[in-house]
Scaffold this motif. Structure first.
Motif, PDB file in Angstrom:
ATOM      1  N   PRO A 112     -32.638 -12.326  10.348  1.00 52.62           N
ATOM      2  CA  PRO A 112     -32.425 -12.318   8.419  1.00 52.62           C
ATOM      3  C   PRO A 112     -33.725 -11.875   8.379  1.00 52.62           C
TER       4      PRO A 112
ATOM      5  N   ILE B 232     -21.386 -11.587   0.658  1.00 47.85           N
ATOM      6  CA  ILE B 232     -21.827 -12.442   1.492  1.00 47.85           C
ATOM      7  C   ILE B 232     -20.700 -14.008   1.106  1.00 47.85           C
TER       8      ILE B 232
ATOM      9  N   ASP C 138     -28.870 -17.407   3.349  1.00 44.38           N
ATOM     10  CA  ASP C 138     -28.701 -17.061   5.635  1.00 44.38           C
ATOM     11  C   ASP C 138     -29.504 -18.554   6.293  1.00 44.38           C
TER      12      ASP C 138
ATOM     13  N   GLN D  45     -26.136 -11.265   8.209  1.00 43.96           N
ATOM     14  CA  GLN D  45     -27.061 -11.030   7.491  1.00 43.96           C
ATOM     15  C   GLN D  45     -28.060 -10.042   7.438  1.00 43.96           C
TER      16      GLN D  45
ATOM     17  N   ASP E 243     -29.852  -7.732   4.916  1.00 40.56           N
ATOM     18  CA  ASP E 243     -31.304  -8.173   3.932  1.00 40.56           C
ATOM     19  C   ASP E 243     -32.789  -7.227   3.890  1.00 40.56           C
TER      20      ASP E 243
END
Length: 251
Positions: free
Chosen positions: A14, A49, A116, A138, A142
């Motif tokens: 991430p 998320i 994350d 992730q 990101d």
């Protein structure tokens, strides 16, 4: 110990996605419109998320009171962080207020990366395949956050060297969270693992709604493209997450 290094390696993904998004902002011309779209897309991804990765897990095992309390504590913690940044910045003029907003975006992204790491560390306690799916998902979330963060810093007049240093520093919260989750949650009852995820969900929701979207609205007036960026971020994360899970699950 091998599992620890694998967890930390997955947690770097991430941060790498975030840094690559920042590099794109460095190498291209950033405008208020692009910043608006990136922040809307990142907000949609962050909310995905919470909705797709965190809440379904906690709803299966935690009571309503535990979920409500953990989520509320996460929101209250974010308010405390915001107040701390406001005191440190002490904005008195418009430019200073803009800098405070920039730092709140930085902290919002740091919190997302922390979550994350928490997800990946907690996932590794269940199975390596779970941690891998979470880490891969992730990365996508990101990338626009990294772009938006660097674009926002450029608009605030932050020097390139400082921008790159701050972008690289995002590796710290994700590795810290993954390490904490690995050592503190690995041998704990399921209740504590899920409560920690719910706490993080509270942080993320406040970060996405109150900071990222607010900054997006301040950078440029919303258009239909802004709405599509938000919806697209959510939909894209859902599809990629589902695809990765299906790919990792044996038939």
């Amino acid at each position: 110990m091998d599992n620890l290094w694998l967890t930390l390696g997955l947690a770097l993904l991430p941060a790498l996605g975030n840094f690559c998004g920042g590099l794109l902002a460095e190498l291209s011309r950033t405008t208020p419109r692009r910043l608006n779209l990136a922040l809307h897309g990142a907000s949609g991804l962050v909310i995905a998320i919470v909705a797709v990765e965190i809440m379904p897990r906690v709803l299966e095992s935690l009571s309503a009171w535990a979920i409500a309390a953990s989520f509320a504590l996460g929101g209250v913690a974010y308010i405390g962080i915001e107040q701390l940044v406001d005191r440190l910045q002490k904005p008195e003029q418009g430019a200073a207020s803009g800098r405070t907003a920039m730092w709140m975006i930085y902290i919002a992204v740091s919190i997302d990366l922390f979550s994350d790491g928490l997800l990946i560390g907690a996932g590794s306690a269940v199975a390596t395949s779970v941690a891998l799916i979470l880490a891969a998902g992730q990365v996508l979330a990101d990338f626009p956050e990294g772009y938006a963060t660097i674009a926002d810093m450029k608009s605030k007049g932050v020097s390139r060297s400082k921008r790159l240093l701050l972008s690289a520093s995002f590796v710290v919260p994700v590795l810290l969270a993954a390490s904490l989750a690995y050592f503190l949650l690995r041998n704990q009852p399921e209740f504590f693992k899920l409560a920690a995820l719910t706490f993080t969900a509270g942080l993320l929701m406040v970060a996405a709604v109150e900071e990222m979207l607010s900054e997006a609205h301040e950078s440029k007036e919303d258009t239909r493209s802004s709405i599509l960026a938000f919806v697209g971020g959510f939909v894209l994360f859902v599809l990629v997450s589902a695809g990765l899970e299906a790919w990792m699950t044996p038939s």
